[in-house]
Motif scaffolding. Structure first.
Motif, PDB file in Angstrom:
ATOM      1  N   CYS A 293      42.008  33.899  47.369  1.00  0.00           N
ATOM      2  CA  CYS A 293      42.895  33.793  48.543  1.00  0.00           C
ATOM      3  C   CYS A 293      42.090  33.774  49.837  1.00  0.00           C
ATOM      4  N   ALA A 294      41.097  34.649  49.936  1.00  0.00           N
ATOM      5  CA  ALA A 294      40.281  34.716  51.147  1.00  0.00           C
ATOM      6  C   ALA A 294      39.463  33.445  51.327  1.00  0.00           C
ATOM      7  N   GLY A 295      38.935  32.905  50.229  1.00  0.00           N
ATOM      8  CA  GLY A 295      38.156  31.676  50.313  1.00  0.00           C
ATOM      9  C   GLY A 295      38.993  30.505  50.787  1.00  0.00           C
ATOM     10  N   GLY A 296      40.186  30.372  50.226  1.00  0.00           N
ATOM     11  CA  GLY A 296      41.071  29.300  50.656  1.00  0.00           C
ATOM     12  C   GLY A 296      41.484  29.434  52.110  1.00  0.00           C
ATOM     13  N   PHE A 297      41.812  30.660  52.518  1.00  0.00           N
ATOM     14  CA  PHE A 297      42.288  30.868  53.886  1.00  0.00           C
ATOM     15  C   PHE A 297      41.168  30.680  54.910  1.00  0.00           C
ATOM     16  N   SER A 298      39.979  31.181  54.612  1.00  0.00           N
ATOM     17  CA  SER A 298      38.877  31.048  55.570  1.00  0.00           C
ATOM     18  C   SER A 298      38.451  29.587  55.726  1.00  0.00           C
ATOM     19  N   SER A 299      38.490  28.830  54.642  1.00  0.00           N
ATOM     20  CA  SER A 299      38.144  27.410  54.738  1.00  0.00           C
ATOM     21  C   SER A 299      39.212  26.639  55.503  1.00  0.00           C
ATOM     22  N   LEU A 300      40.463  27.021  55.316  1.00  0.00           N
ATOM     23  CA  LEU A 300      41.555  26.386  56.061  1.00  0.00           C
ATOM     24  C   LEU A 300      41.361  26.586  57.560  1.00  0.00           C
ATOM     25  N   ILE A 301      41.107  27.835  57.977  1.00  0.00           N
ATOM     26  CA  ILE A 301      40.936  28.149  59.397  1.00  0.00           C
ATOM     27  C   ILE A 301      39.688  27.464  59.961  1.00  0.00           C
ATOM     28  N   THR A 302      38.603  27.476  59.176  1.00  0.00           N
ATOM     29  CA  THR A 302      37.357  26.856  59.640  1.00  0.00           C
ATOM     30  C   THR A 302      37.534  25.357  59.832  1.00  0.00           C
ATOM     31  N   ALA A 303      38.171  24.701  58.860  1.00  0.00           N
ATOM     32  CA  ALA A 303      38.414  23.259  58.974  1.00  0.00           C
ATOM     33  C   ALA A 303      39.332  22.948  60.145  1.00  0.00           C
ATOM     34  N   TRP A 304      40.314  23.785  60.360  1.00  0.00           N
ATOM     35  CA  TRP A 304      41.273  23.592  61.459  1.00  0.00           C
ATOM     36  C   TRP A 304      40.561  23.653  62.821  1.00  0.00           C
ATOM     37  N   ILE A 305      39.648  24.623  62.944  1.00  0.00           N
ATOM     38  CA  ILE A 305      38.897  24.765  64.195  1.00  0.00           C
ATOM     39  C   ILE A 305      37.880  23.627  64.352  1.00  0.00           C
ATOM     40  N   LYS A 306      37.196  23.309  63.269  1.00  0.00           N
ATOM     41  CA  LYS A 306      36.092  22.352  63.325  1.00  0.00           C
ATOM     42  C   LYS A 306      36.572  20.903  63.420  1.00  0.00           C
ATOM     43  N   TYR A 307      37.591  20.581  62.639  1.00  0.00           N
ATOM     44  CA  TYR A 307      38.047  19.183  62.564  1.00  0.00           C
ATOM     45  C   TYR A 307      39.438  18.968  63.167  1.00  0.00           C
ATOM     46  N   VAL A 319      39.285  27.632  47.924  1.00  0.00           N
ATOM     47  CA  VAL A 319      39.766  28.529  46.865  1.00  0.00           C
ATOM     48  C   VAL A 319      38.723  28.629  45.756  1.00  0.00           C
ATOM     49  N   LEU A 320      38.207  27.472  45.340  1.00  0.00           N
ATOM     50  CA  LEU A 320      37.186  27.467  44.286  1.00  0.00           C
ATOM     51  C   LEU A 320      35.906  28.157  44.756  1.00  0.00           C
ATOM     52  N   ALA A 321      35.551  27.978  46.021  1.00  0.00           N
ATOM     53  CA  ALA A 321      34.361  28.632  46.561  1.00  0.00           C
ATOM     54  C   ALA A 321      34.488  30.150  46.491  1.00  0.00           C
ATOM     55  N   GLY A 322      35.659  30.670  46.850  1.00  0.00           N
ATOM     56  CA  GLY A 322      35.883  32.110  46.756  1.00  0.00           C
ATOM     57  C   GLY A 322      35.792  32.609  45.324  1.00  0.00           C
ATOM     58  N   ILE A 339      37.218  40.380  49.250  1.00  0.00           N
ATOM     59  CA  ILE A 339      37.806  39.570  50.328  1.00  0.00           C
ATOM     60  C   ILE A 339      36.700  39.033  51.235  1.00  0.00           C
ATOM     61  N   LEU A 340      35.731  39.871  51.557  1.00  0.00           N
ATOM     62  CA  LEU A 340      34.622  39.442  52.409  1.00  0.00           C
ATOM     63  C   LEU A 340      33.794  38.352  51.728  1.00  0.00           C
ATOM     64  N   ILE A 341      33.499  38.526  50.444  1.00  0.00           N
ATOM     65  CA  ILE A 341      32.747  37.509  49.707  1.00  0.00           C
ATOM     66  C   ILE A 341      33.499  36.190  49.689  1.00  0.00           C
ATOM     67  N   GLY A 342      34.790  36.238  49.391  1.00  0.00           N
ATOM     68  CA  GLY A 342      35.582  35.024  49.359  1.00  0.00           C
ATOM     69  C   GLY A 342      35.619  34.324  50.707  1.00  0.00           C
ATOM     70  N   ALA A 343      35.812  35.110  51.771  1.00  0.00           N
ATOM     71  CA  ALA A 343      35.889  34.533  53.116  1.00  0.00           C
ATOM     72  C   ALA A 343      34.572  33.880  53.519  1.00  0.00           C
ATOM     73  N   VAL A 344      33.465  34.555  53.248  1.00  0.00           N
ATOM     74  CA  VAL A 344      32.149  34.000  53.586  1.00  0.00           C
ATOM     75  C   VAL A 344      31.901  32.705  52.812  1.00  0.00           C
ATOM     76  N   CYS A 345      32.225  32.713  51.522  1.00  0.00           N
ATOM     77  CA  CYS A 345      31.978  31.525  50.696  1.00  0.00           C
ATOM     78  C   CYS A 345      32.856  30.351  51.126  1.00  0.00           C
ATOM     79  N   GLY A 346      34.086  30.630  51.548  1.00  0.00           N
ATOM     80  CA  GLY A 346      34.946  29.560  52.049  1.00  0.00           C
ATOM     81  C   GLY A 346      34.349  28.873  53.257  1.00  0.00           C
ATOM     82  N   PHE A 351      30.336  24.146  55.659  1.00  0.00           N
ATOM     83  CA  PHE A 351      29.085  23.767  56.315  1.00  0.00           C
ATOM     84  C   PHE A 351      28.082  23.173  55.329  1.00  0.00           C
ATOM     85  N   SER A 352      28.146  23.619  54.084  1.00  0.00           N
ATOM     86  CA  SER A 352      27.278  23.040  53.061  1.00  0.00           C
ATOM     87  C   SER A 352      27.645  21.590  52.778  1.00  0.00           C
ATOM     88  N   VAL A 353      28.939  21.298  52.705  1.00  0.00           N
ATOM     89  CA  VAL A 353      29.391  19.918  52.498  1.00  0.00           C
ATOM     90  C   VAL A 353      28.842  19.006  53.589  1.00  0.00           C
TER      91      VAL A 353
END
Length: 454
Positions: A293-307, A319-322, A339-346, A351-353
């Protein structure tokens, strides 16, 4: 006979019966306790076996999850090829791991570089549960490592060359590094080289490094040797998006993988009976889900801000990253740590992509390395910081962190070197890429003589 005599006789008979019962219980008590203990132990082993087999079913169900994710993220004309490769990974991988890989991974006392091939003989391995149950659980993990590479090399790889790779990862790459770790080898063994020299053993509960980063590193090397798809980079070197054909299918695949991960991580406890085991698998269920859940949510927010848009495709990979990130320490970190691990990985995944695509110019259609390779390594390292027993942030010092860094580095180096030897060797000798015409018109018709959609 008067009443007093009758009472005396009854008392004597009762006393005799009691003495007889006491004598009898004394003679047979030990046997009864032994039988009861054996029954309890047998039932516990049966429960553990059923749990592991159920978990193996869930991990097997991840195969269609991977197939759907990869198919959805690529183009229609290559769908049958993607699906065929995912079937091949499991069919051929399971046969080869049964005949050779299982022995290499578990076939010695752990002192050597690798075990001996078992050639289908399972008698060498002793385990409380039936060896067949343990084998099938390890088989589905091997298949997972193999299938990660499929997406990174999609849409331009010769099918028969991919078959050769599947053989080599199932009998060599994965079993050897698996022997160093889960096979009782030098990275995880108590009193082993790493434990002796660093003061801590490498910890990877369910395979962030052992399974996912191995597949991720090989996928990166394979995609680099293979080269980008036609039209991926313009004459100016700028990356051009090649959208997948079906995000609905990809989303279903991610849901299936999320579901299968509840076998992947909790099942790695290899037991369910007793208070200790039921506590661990319950904890792992929780940490696994929270990280997803944290991975999916953090990637959503990051993509929203970045793109400037909340990207579905990046959220799916988040989600898969988390899930990948927490797999190493799902048993060792707190729910908050998960939660922290999932968020960081999201965040790392996004940025890795971009780094792999725009800086290194490596075409990875599904982000296989970013999800499995980069996040597998990050999650493994974060375990050294966040493990409640031995983690740096919990006063455990740096030993576990160094062990995690060393283990992830050594296994990653093994995967990269072997992947390069295999793919470069195949490319130089036979060529691993299809012709321009086949790539442009699609692999389905030319490689398989049929299409997924008609």
């Amino acid at each position: 006979m008067n009443r007093k005599l009758l009472h005396r006789t009854v008392r004597r008979c009762t006393a005799g019966i009691a003495l007889t019962a006491l004598f009898t219980s004394g003679v047979f008590a030990q046997d009864a306790v032994a039988d009861l203990s054996a029954t309890v132990e047998s039932n516990a082993i049966s429960l553990d076996t059923v749990w592991v087999l159920l978990a193996a079913m869930l991990v097997f169900f991840m195969q269609p999850g991977f197939a759907l994710v990869e198919a959805g993220f690529t183009r229609t004309k290559n769908t049958a090829n993607i699906l065929m490769k995912n079937f091949l990974d499991f069919m051929l991988g399971a046969l080869l791991f049964f005949f050779v890989g299982f022995g290499i991974m578990f076939g010695s006392d752990g002192a050597g570089f690798f075990g001996m091939p078992n050639f289908g003989d399972l008698s060498f391995f002793n385990h409380k549960m039936p060896v067949e149950g343990f084998l099938i659980f390890q088989t589905v993990f091997c298949a997972t490592a193999a299938t990660i590479v499929s997406g990174a090399m999609a849409e331009r790889t010769k099918f028969h060359m991919y078959l050769v790779y599947t053989v080599l990862i199932s009998v060599l790459i994965y079993p050897v590094s698996g022997h160093w770790t889960w096979g009782g080898g030098w990275l995880m063994a108590e009193g082993g080289w790493l434990d002796t020299h660093i003061g801590a053993r490498f910890h990877d509960f369910a395979g962030s490094t052992i399974v996912h980063s191995v597949g991720g590193w090989i996928s990166l090397v394979g995609a680099a040797v293979l080269g980008p798809r036609i039209g991926k980079y313009g004459k100016d070197g700028k990356s051009k998006a090649i959208p997948g054909h079906n995000l609905t299918v990809a989303a279903l695949g991610v849901f299936i993988l999320w579901f299968g991960w509840f076998g992947f991580n909790p099942g790695s406890q290899l037991a369910a009976s007793g208070e200790g085991n039921r506590t661990v698998i319950s904890h792992v269920f929780l940490t696994t889900n929270l990280a997803a859940c944290a991975g999916g949510f953090s990637s959503l927010i990051t993509a929203w801000i970045k793109y400037k848009k909340p990207s579905l495709s990046l959220t799916l990979n988040g989600v898969l990253a988390g899930l990948v990130g927490v797999t190493a320490g799902c048993d060792a970190v707190s729910p908050e740590g998960a939660i922290l691990i999932g968020a960081v990985c999201g965040i790392v995944m996004i940025f890795s992509v971009e780094l792999i695509d725009k800086v290194f110019k490596i075409d990875d259609p599904v982000g296989a390395f970013s999800v499995h390779g980069a996040c597998g390594v990050v999650g493994t390292i974060l375990t050294g910081l966040l493990a409640t027993d031995g983690g740096l942030f919990y006063g455990g010092g740096t030993a576990l962190l160094f062990a995690q860094l060393f283990g992830a580095g050594v296994i990653g180096l093994w995967a990269v070197v072997m992947g390069f030897i295999i793919f470069k060797g195949l490319d130089v000798t036979f060529g691993i890429r299809v012709s321009k015409r086949i790539e442009e018109e699609g692999l389905d018709i030319y490689e398989h003589g049929e299409t997924a959609y008609n």
